[in-house]
Each structure stands twice: as structure tokens, then as C-alpha cells.
Enzyme design. Structure first.
Site, PDB file in Angstrom:
ATOM      1  CD1 TRP A  21      -3.719  -9.022  10.130  1.00  0.00           C
ATOM      2  CD2 TRP A  21      -5.242 -10.000  11.436  1.00  0.00           C
ATOM      3  NE1 TRP A  21      -4.826  -8.211  10.161  1.00  0.00           N
ATOM      4  CE2 TRP A  21      -5.779  -8.781  10.959  1.00  0.00           C
ATOM      5  CE3 TRP A  21      -6.027 -10.799  12.284  1.00  0.00           C
ATOM      6  CZ2 TRP A  21      -7.059  -8.339  11.292  1.00  0.00           C
ATOM      7  CZ3 TRP A  21      -7.298 -10.343  12.621  1.00  0.00           C
ATOM      8  CH2 TRP A  21      -7.807  -9.129  12.131  1.00  0.00           C
ATOM      9  CG  ASN A  23      -6.270  -5.733   7.933  1.00  0.00           C
ATOM     10  OD1 ASN A  23      -5.297  -6.000   8.597  1.00  0.00           O
ATOM     11  ND2 ASN A  23      -6.547  -4.489   7.603  1.00  0.00           N
ATOM     12  CG  ASP A  24      -7.729  -3.179   4.543  1.00  0.00           C
ATOM     13  OD1 ASP A  24      -8.453  -3.829   5.294  1.00  0.00           O
ATOM     14  OD2 ASP A  24      -7.517  -1.965   4.685  1.00  0.00           O
ATOM     15  CD  GLN A  40      -2.662  -2.841   6.006  1.00  0.00           C
ATOM     16  OE1 GLN A  40      -2.753  -2.377   7.111  1.00  0.00           O
ATOM     17  NE2 GLN A  40      -1.685  -2.519   5.177  1.00  0.00           N
ATOM     18  CG  PHE A  79      -2.374   1.676   8.531  1.00  0.00           C
ATOM     19  CD1 PHE A  79      -1.703   0.746   9.307  1.00  0.00           C
ATOM     20  CD2 PHE A  79      -3.427   2.383   9.123  1.00  0.00           C
ATOM     21  CE1 PHE A  79      -2.056   0.509  10.635  1.00  0.00           C
ATOM     22  CE2 PHE A  79      -3.794   2.158  10.445  1.00  0.00           C
ATOM     23  CZ  PHE A  79      -3.112   1.217  11.208  1.00  0.00           C
ATOM     24  CB  SER A  80      -4.797  -0.045   3.271  1.00  0.00           C
ATOM     25  OG  SER A  80      -5.075  -1.274   3.884  1.00  0.00           O
ATOM     26  NE  ARG A 143      -7.628   4.134   8.076  1.00  0.00           N
ATOM     27  CZ  ARG A 143      -8.223   4.717   9.113  1.00  0.00           C
ATOM     28  NH1 ARG A 143      -7.656   5.738   9.721  1.00  0.00           N
ATOM     29  NH2 ARG A 143      -9.391   4.274   9.539  1.00  0.00           N
ATOM     30  CD  GLU A 194     -11.444   1.916   7.750  1.00  0.00           C
ATOM     31  OE1 GLU A 194     -10.652   2.067   8.681  1.00  0.00           O
ATOM     32  OE2 GLU A 194     -12.090   0.859   7.586  1.00  0.00           O
TER      33      GLU A 194
HETATM   34  C1  FRU Z   1      -9.459  -0.998   6.718  1.00  0.00           C
HETATM   35  C2  FRU Z   1      -8.305  -0.408   7.526  1.00  0.00           C
HETATM   36  C3  FRU Z   1      -7.628   0.675   6.731  1.00  0.00           C
HETATM   37  C4  FRU Z   1      -6.239   0.713   7.329  1.00  0.00           C
HETATM   38  C5  FRU Z   1      -6.005  -0.751   7.612  1.00  0.00           C
HETATM   39  C6  FRU Z   1      -5.143  -1.012   8.811  1.00  0.00           C
HETATM   40  O1  FRU Z   1      -9.797  -2.290   7.039  1.00  0.00           O
HETATM   41  O2  FRU Z   1      -8.804   0.054   8.771  1.00  0.00           O
HETATM   42  O3  FRU Z   1      -8.292   1.920   6.772  1.00  0.00           O
HETATM   43  O4  FRU Z   1      -5.312   1.254   6.446  1.00  0.00           O
HETATM   44  O5  FRU Z   1      -7.270  -1.342   7.779  1.00  0.00           O
HETATM   45  O6  FRU Z   1      -4.792  -2.361   8.905  1.00  0.00           O
END
Ligand code: FRU
Length: 450
Positions: A21, A23-24, A40, A79-80, A143, A194
Site C-alpha cells: 500500500w 498513500n501520501d 506512506q 505518518f507523513s 501532523r 492535512e
Molecule cells: C493524509 C494523511 C495524513 C497522515 C497520513 C497517514 O492522507 O491522513 O494526514 O499523516 O495520511 O497515512
């Protein structure tokens, strides 16, 4: 390629994890010819305790995977966050001859706190023993720190704190003091803020600061998008030049979120996550889940109808210089250039009657429509009107030109000199083989991959 999805949907020039997986995008930093992308990451194709994966590229289109840079620890998940190339070795983690990369991430445990890690070989990262560097005992959402060079010297951080952003400053990346806040008025999407970013751009010899905020995912019918504010940063805090409600999105569609820019690159280049939280967990891609959207340059331009706006052209035209035709598509990686003046619908289609439409509608807006674009079984929102039919008014008048960059299951549509952009995922059961003008008049040129 991927083998476990409903078919091989893996793009060629958009970053995806080999397995697992993402994400950011995190820690975007340029050094010595290398663009570093962290993200992420979780080793299974589902969101889980976050790691930072790592990849490197010289052209932002082709990526080499490197070992995972940060693993979750006893204090929480990774986290990010961001990274800087600390050329003057202000942190003392390297030397001036061998400057460190210093990453700041959110440790997501009982609370969210900001921590740093560093590398002197660009691959192996060590966590600082003095963490957290920005502690937090009570805020639930605190964050996504983005470290930037402070215009008055030293460093600044902008981070998301619920319904606002906060600014901190430091000389050495270890000791931070709070300098300001921006928000929450104008938070019209009512979601948590975010992944902020803050950077200068010059127009007509004048410097403007752009504050980027990704926001608004707590109502399933609203989705989340990334806004930009144009204003000033005095080294302590940000002020917006224009009323809040004129803030626009970097990208009109929902498959573009959490975008941030590279530290230390010659141009201001953003990468965003190429999907939406609303359906990210159900994408039919098998062993990988998550994409990066195409890296784009950030520029300011004066537009006839929208005033001062961002133009965000892709970093490359990754196709042949000359068109290869007007109707047949040369595989699943191709470019289109379309010209017209009135309303027109351009359609990509496959042998099963699935089609993706885009163009200019009767109201003169740029639009995309993926409601009939492909395989439907995975998430109801992906095909709902809100997420699949998106339009935006033009910033220019008269004749129009559109550019579509299509890469297997993700594409970007650019319009009005790159001031309008739409990133879109889609999953046709079989490849699209034709492009046609389904309505109105337009000239289409098809470009094969390089
Ligand atoms: C944004 C978010 C960030 C966080 C991360 C967690 O997509 O929610 O705020 O740090 O993803 O995976």
C-alpha cells in the site's frame, strides 16, 4: 506489471509500489541529480501501521525502489512528513562535505508528535535520540510537518493542526519555536487539514508565497482535495492576499491528494497521491494499492477570467513529438492533444462499450466523466456522480486546447494552459482502443509513448 488484480492495471510512468500500500508522498528532496520520493507505506496492499518506503529517480518518470527508510517503532507509526538537504549541516548530523538529509515525520502514537531522522548516505536513516522535536500532549490532529528554508535564515515548519496550520522556526532542525498560525476561517469543506506546504513563486518580478492545504474528508459525499492560497510569508506566519473563498484546487478531481513539493530542486515540483481516501482501500489492482499522480511544476500565471492562478504543467511530455494518428490508440500509454472552440465530447472506448468522456460542455466548462469508464464492482462512490463527473469553469476564453496523458489506469487531463487539471483513475475491463469525437467538433491527435 501486476498479476493479482482483475487485470494488469499497473502504470508505466506513474509511481506505484512493487507490492503493498502507499498513500501520501513524503520527504520529497532533490540532491546531486536524484529525486528522492518517500511515501506512506504498508507491506500489504491495505493501510496499516505506516512505514516510509523510498524510491529514487533522475527524470521523475522512472523510479528505482530502495529499502524502506522508516519503520514504525514503540512510540507509534510513521505518518507523513518531509525532508530537506541540510547543505550547511545546521543539524550537525553530517558534515559540510557530506551533508545529511534530515526528515521530519509525525510519530502517530497516543498523540501525534513531530520527530526527525537523518541519513548521510541517502539510503539508511537513523532516528534522532532527542525525539520528539515538536512534542504534543493534547491535540488529536497535529501532523504532516513540511520543513522549508526560512526566508530570513534557518528553517521553518508548517504543519496541520486540526482546522488550521501552525508555523515553527529553528536554526538547527532540532529546537523549534512556534511563530504563527493560519486558519480556520474559510474551511468550507469542514474536514481536518492535512499535508500543508509553503513555497515562494515569482511573477512579474514579485515574490508570492503559496500555501497548500489538503482538506476535507469527513463527509463521504465531499471527498478531499488540495487547495492553494496565494499570499505572503514573513518568516513567521502566512497572510492571504485574496479572500479565502477564492482559493482554488490544485486539481479538480479527487484522485489527487496530499501533494507537496521537492526541497532543493531548481524548479518547484509537486507530487500528489493519485487516489482518494473514499475508495483507495478497494482499488482492483491486486498486489499493489496506491499511485502517485504525475509530478507537476508549480507556476503562477495571470488568467483572463480567473486573475492570478497556479498553472501546473506535468514535468514532461513523455510521448513522441509527432502524432501517430487520429482515431486508433497505440496501447495503454499514450498522449492526446485536442483542439476546438464550442462544446465537444471526446471519448475513449473499448470493445465492451465502456468509455471515458472529457471535453468542454455547453456551459463552457472543462469536464471529465468516468461514470461508464470500466469495471464497476469495487466501490459505489467511485462511479457516483460526485466522484465520476467533474467540471470546472474555464479561466480562458475562446478556442481551447486539451492534453490527456493516459497510463493504463491513471490519466491526467490538462486544460487552459495547465491552469485546470484533472487526475483520474479508471479500470476498463479491456484496453481502450479508439478515441472519437462523440459530440460537437474537435481535432484530435494521438501520440504514442516514447
Ligand atoms: C493524509 C494523511 C495524513 C497522515 C497520513 C497517514 O492522507 O491522513 O494526514 O499523516 O495520511 O497515512
Amino acid at each position: 506489471m501486476s498479476t493479482q488484480g482483475i487485470r494488469d492495471f499497473r502504470p508505466e510512468i506513474h509511481f506505484t509500489p512493487a507490492t503493498g500500500w502507499i498513500n501520501d508522498p513524503n520527504g520529497l528532496v532533490y540532491e546531486n541529480g536524484n529525486y528522492h520520493l518517500f511515501a506512506q507505506y504498508y507491506p500489504e496492499p491495505v493501510w496499516g501501521p505506516m512505514h516510509w518506503c523510498h524510491a529514487v529517480s533522475q527524470d521523475l518518470l522512472h523510479w528505482q525502489h530502495l529499502p524502506v527508510a522508516l519503520y514504525p517503532d514503540a512510540d507509534g507509526a510513521m505518518f507523513s512528513g518531509s525532508a530537506v538537504y541540510d547543505k550547511e549541516n545546521t543539524s550537525g548530523f553530517g558534515t559540510k562535505e557530506h551533508p545529511p538529509i534530515v526528515a521530519m515525520y509525525t510519530c502517530h502514537g497516543d498523540t501525534e508528535q513531530q520527530c526527525i531522522a537523518y541519513s548521510t548516505d541517502t539510503v539508511n536513516f537513523a532516528k534522532y535520540t532527542g525525539n520528539p522535536v515538536i512534542p504534543n500532549a493534547e491535540k488529536i490532529d497535529f501532523r504532516d510537518p513540511k520543513v522549508i528554508p526560512n526566508p530570513k535564515g534557518g528553517w521553518s515548519v508548517v504543519l496541520a493542526a486540526g482546522d488550521r496550520v501552525e508555523f515553527y522556526a529553528s536554526e538547527n532542525l532540532k529546537e523549534w519555536r512556534k511563530t504563527g498560525e493560519f486558519g480556520p476561517e474559510g474551511n468550507h469543506s469542514q474536514g481536518v487539514w492535512e499535508c500543508p506546504d509553503l513555497f515562494p513563486l515569482t511573477i512579474d518580478g514579485e515574490e508570492k508565497w503559496i500555501l497548500i492545504v489538503s482538506m476535507g474528508r469527513n463527509h463521504e459525499n465531499h471527498g478531499a482535495r488540495t487547495q492553494y492560497f496565494i499570499g505572503q510569508f514573513d518568516g513567521e506566519t502566512f497572510t492571504c492576499d485574496t479572500p479565502w473563498d477564492t482559493a482554488e484546487f490544485i486539481d479538480q478531481s479527487f484522485d489527487n491528494y496530499a501533494g507537496v513539493t521537492f526541497d532543493n530542486a531548481q524548479e518547484r515540483i509537486m507530487i500528489a497521491w493519485g487516489t482518494s481516501w473514499i475508495y483507495a482501500r478497494q482499488l482492483p489492482t491486486g498486489e499493489f494499492c496506491g499511485y502517485m499522480a504525475m509530478p507537476r511544476k508549480m507556476e503562477l500565471v495571470h488568467t483572463p477570467k480567473g486573475g492570478l492562478r497556479m498553472a501546473t504543467p506535468p514535468v514532461a511530455w513523455p510521448f513522441q513529438e509527432a502524432p501517430c494518428g487520429t482515431g486508433d490508440l497505440p496501447g495503454e500509454l499514450f498522449g492526446l492533444k485536442v483542439k476546438g472552440s464550442g462544446a465537444a465530447t471526446i471519448r475513449l472506448e473499448n470493445s465492451r462499450g465502456q468509455h471515458f468522456d472529457f471535453g468542454v460542455n455547453e456551459k463552457g466548462e472543462i469536464f471529465i466523466d468516468r461514470s461508464q469508464a470500466g469495471y464497476k464492482g469495487f466501490n459505489e462512490y467511485f462511479f457516483s456522480d460526485w466522484y465520476s463527473k467533474i467540471s470546472a469553469p474555464r479561466y480562458y476564453e475562446g478556442e481551447w486546447e486539451l492534453e490527456l496523458h493516459f497510463d493504463h489506469s491513471i490519466c491526467e487531463l490538462y486544460a487552459d494552459q495547465y491552469t485546470r487539471a484533472f487526475t483520474q483513475l479508471m479500470y476498463p475491463d479491456t484496453p481502450y482502443t479508439k478515441v472519437a469525437v462523440a459530440q460537437g467538433k474537435a481535432q484530435v491527435e494521438v501520440y504514442a509513448a516514447k
